[in-house]
Design a protein around this motif. Structure first.
Motif, PDB file in Angstrom:
ATOM      1  N   ASP A 208       0.799  -1.222   0.000  1.00 24.96           N
ATOM      2  CA  ASP A 208       0.000   0.000   0.000  1.00 24.96           C
ATOM      3  C   ASP A 208       0.835   1.277   0.000  1.00 24.96           C
ATOM      4  O   ASP A 208       0.471   2.260  -0.635  1.00 24.96           O
ATOM      5  CB  ASP A 208      -0.927   0.018   1.224  1.00 24.96           C
ATOM      6  N   TYR A 209       1.944   1.286   0.735  1.00 21.63           N
ATOM      7  CA  TYR A 209       2.745   2.499   0.866  1.00 21.63           C
ATOM      8  C   TYR A 209       3.805   2.635  -0.220  1.00 21.63           C
ATOM      9  O   TYR A 209       4.113   3.746  -0.653  1.00 21.63           O
ATOM     10  CB  TYR A 209       3.461   2.535   2.216  1.00 21.63           C
ATOM     11  N   PRO A 303      -4.429   4.597  12.050  1.00 18.42           N
ATOM     12  CA  PRO A 303      -5.463   5.041  11.108  1.00 18.42           C
ATOM     13  C   PRO A 303      -5.066   6.306  10.337  1.00 18.42           C
ATOM     14  O   PRO A 303      -5.903   6.899   9.661  1.00 18.42           O
ATOM     15  CB  PRO A 303      -6.667   5.309  12.027  1.00 18.42           C
ATOM     16  N   PHE A 304      -3.844   6.737  10.456  1.00 20.38           N
ATOM     17  CA  PHE A 304      -3.331   7.889   9.728  1.00 20.38           C
ATOM     18  C   PHE A 304      -1.847   7.660   9.472  1.00 20.38           C
ATOM     19  O   PHE A 304      -1.239   6.731  10.025  1.00 20.38           O
ATOM     20  CB  PHE A 304      -3.554   9.193  10.505  1.00 20.38           C
ATOM     21  N   ALA A 335       5.602  10.980   4.143  1.00 19.71           N
ATOM     22  CA  ALA A 335       4.249  11.022   4.706  1.00 19.71           C
ATOM     23  C   ALA A 335       3.244  11.523   3.672  1.00 19.71           C
ATOM     24  O   ALA A 335       2.161  10.946   3.505  1.00 19.71           O
ATOM     25  CB  ALA A 335       4.214  11.904   5.949  1.00 19.71           C
ATOM     26  N   VAL A 336       3.606  12.575   2.974  1.00 21.16           N
ATOM     27  CA  VAL A 336       2.717  13.131   1.954  1.00 21.16           C
ATOM     28  C   VAL A 336       2.509  12.132   0.817  1.00 21.16           C
ATOM     29  O   VAL A 336       1.389  11.930   0.334  1.00 21.16           O
ATOM     30  CB  VAL A 336       3.269  14.464   1.415  1.00 21.16           C
ATOM     31  N   LYS A 341      -1.099   8.251  -1.946  1.00 24.52           N
ATOM     32  CA  LYS A 341      -1.357   6.911  -2.479  1.00 24.52           C
ATOM     33  C   LYS A 341      -2.604   6.313  -1.851  1.00 24.52           C
ATOM     34  O   LYS A 341      -3.443   5.710  -2.521  1.00 24.52           O
ATOM     35  CB  LYS A 341      -0.154   6.002  -2.232  1.00 24.52           C
ATOM     36  N   LYS A 342      -2.727   6.454  -0.520  1.00 25.49           N
ATOM     37  CA  LYS A 342      -3.901   5.937   0.177  1.00 25.49           C
ATOM     38  C   LYS A 342      -5.161   6.669  -0.265  1.00 25.49           C
ATOM     39  O   LYS A 342      -6.205   6.065  -0.467  1.00 25.49           O
ATOM     40  CB  LYS A 342      -3.719   6.079   1.694  1.00 25.49           C
ATOM     41  N   LYS A 343      -5.064   7.973  -0.423  1.00 27.10           N
ATOM     42  CA  LYS A 343      -6.208   8.782  -0.841  1.00 27.10           C
ATOM     43  C   LYS A 343      -6.666   8.405  -2.238  1.00 27.10           C
ATOM     44  O   LYS A 343      -7.868   8.376  -2.536  1.00 27.10           O
ATOM     45  CB  LYS A 343      -5.824  10.258  -0.811  1.00 27.10           C
TER      46      LYS A 343
END
Length: 346
Positions: A208-209, A303-304, A335-336, A341-343
């Protein structure tokens, strides 16, 4: 009790915009945190002036400390338009003493962290980046709190039970099964459940990351030479191998237990995407040998998105204007990038 605060509200304190809002704590106010945060803000603000802003930023820390840090060599004296401050008003200008760890600095450090977590909970910030604090200073200010570190404290505040610490440095990614505990406590803390959890969280993060479709994960042994078939310890036979075998039924490309000297050689050569180490120094010694000054910590399972530079408070150089903001800048950029990517998948 959480201190009240005031913001200079340069960017709006609202997350969910096209650009993410990143809360950045200054860490221990008397360490290098304030200096590197201001230097990083200057760099990131420079991107904004060129029309390449990737996010808006909220610095969480005392304005008195930031004002003092702004007078250090090569440190910006003014903040860019996309950077605001949340100030808990704990430290007076006359109390700023760079390089001097104290009960006051510990009190302020935890207050900054609590305020940043409040911003996350209130959805006024999307991501969290922490400059380093001193566990000793925090513990001196709050002796009744068993403060082990950022990772454990943040997970506890969000009631997250399954979390892990992943460190990045050079070609290496390392996840720790155990973290800030005495070495004598490691064997009993290395359990099948914790190993499987670390493998699972690592696999999810790599996909995911970092966009690795089929991650290759190596799981380290605990004892020298993998225990030599039980002659130098039985943890590999009784705990680690059963955990790896169970993980293999869920994920591809898992190997172990293998001696850490072999695993890190493979990872360094690009043959593995992540090493799951059994204890803190087993994983961080090789990583910091090649990336001591630019490693990044990512907390998995929250969760963040939360990152931090891998270095410490560096009280010995605090207040001299020579601290390198590179690791903090890279922590913010990571982090950004992860947030976007998650968004993009939601």
């Amino acid at each position: 009790m959480t201190p009240s605060y005031r913001s200079n509200s340069s960017p709006s304190l609202r997350s969910g915009k096209a650009r993410p809002v990143v809360a950045i704590t200054i860490g221990d106010p008397f360490g290098v945190g304030p200096e590197v945060v201001l230097k990083a803000a200057g760099f990131l603000g420079g991107l904004a002036r060129k029309g390449r802003a990737q996010a808006d930023f909220i610095i969480v820390g005392d304005s008195s400390v930031l004002s003092a840090a702004s007078r250090l060599p090569a440190t910006p004296a003014a903040l860019p338009r996309n950077v605001s401050i949340v100030d808990p008003y704990i430290i007076a200008p006359s109390e700023v003493k760079f390089g001097c760890q104290s009960k006051l600095s510990g009190e302020a450090s935890l207050a900054y962290l609590d305020l940043a977590l409040r911003l996350i909970k209130e959805k006024k910030a999307d991501c969290l980046v922490n400059a380093p604090l001193s566990k000793e200073a925090v513990s001196s200010a709050f002796p009744r709190i068993n403060f082990i570190g950022h990772t454990e404290y943040i997970a506890g505040r969000f009631k997250v039970k399954d979390f892990a610490m992943m460190l990045l440095g050079g070609p290496l990614k390392v996840t720790l099964v155990t973290r800030h505990i005495p070495v004598r406590a490691v064997p009993k803390s290395v359990t099948k459940k914790e190993i499987i959890k670390s493998i699972k969280l690592s696999h999810e993060a790599l996909v995911d990351y970092f966009g690795i479709a089929e991650p290759r994960i190596g799981v380290a042994s605990l004892n020298p030479h993998g225990g030599e078939g039980g002659k130098i310890g039985r943890e590999e036979i009784e705990v680690i191998r059963p955990a790896v075998n169970e993980a293999k039924r869920r994920f591809k490309n898992i190997i172990g237990p293998v001696s850490s000297e072999s695993l890190f050689y493979l990872a360094y050569r690009g043959k593995l995407d992540c090493v799951v180490a059994m204890y803190h120094d087993q994983g961080l010694t090789p990583l910091k040998m090649i990336a001591r000054d630019n490693s990044i910590n990512v907390t998995l399972g929250l969760p963040f998105v939360r990152t931090s530079p891998g270095h410490g408070t560096a009280f010995d150089i605090a207040g001299k204007g020579i601290a390198d903001p590179g690791p903090l800048i890279e922590s913010v950029k990571l982090a950004v990038g992860i947030f976007k990517k998650k968004k993009g998948r939601t």
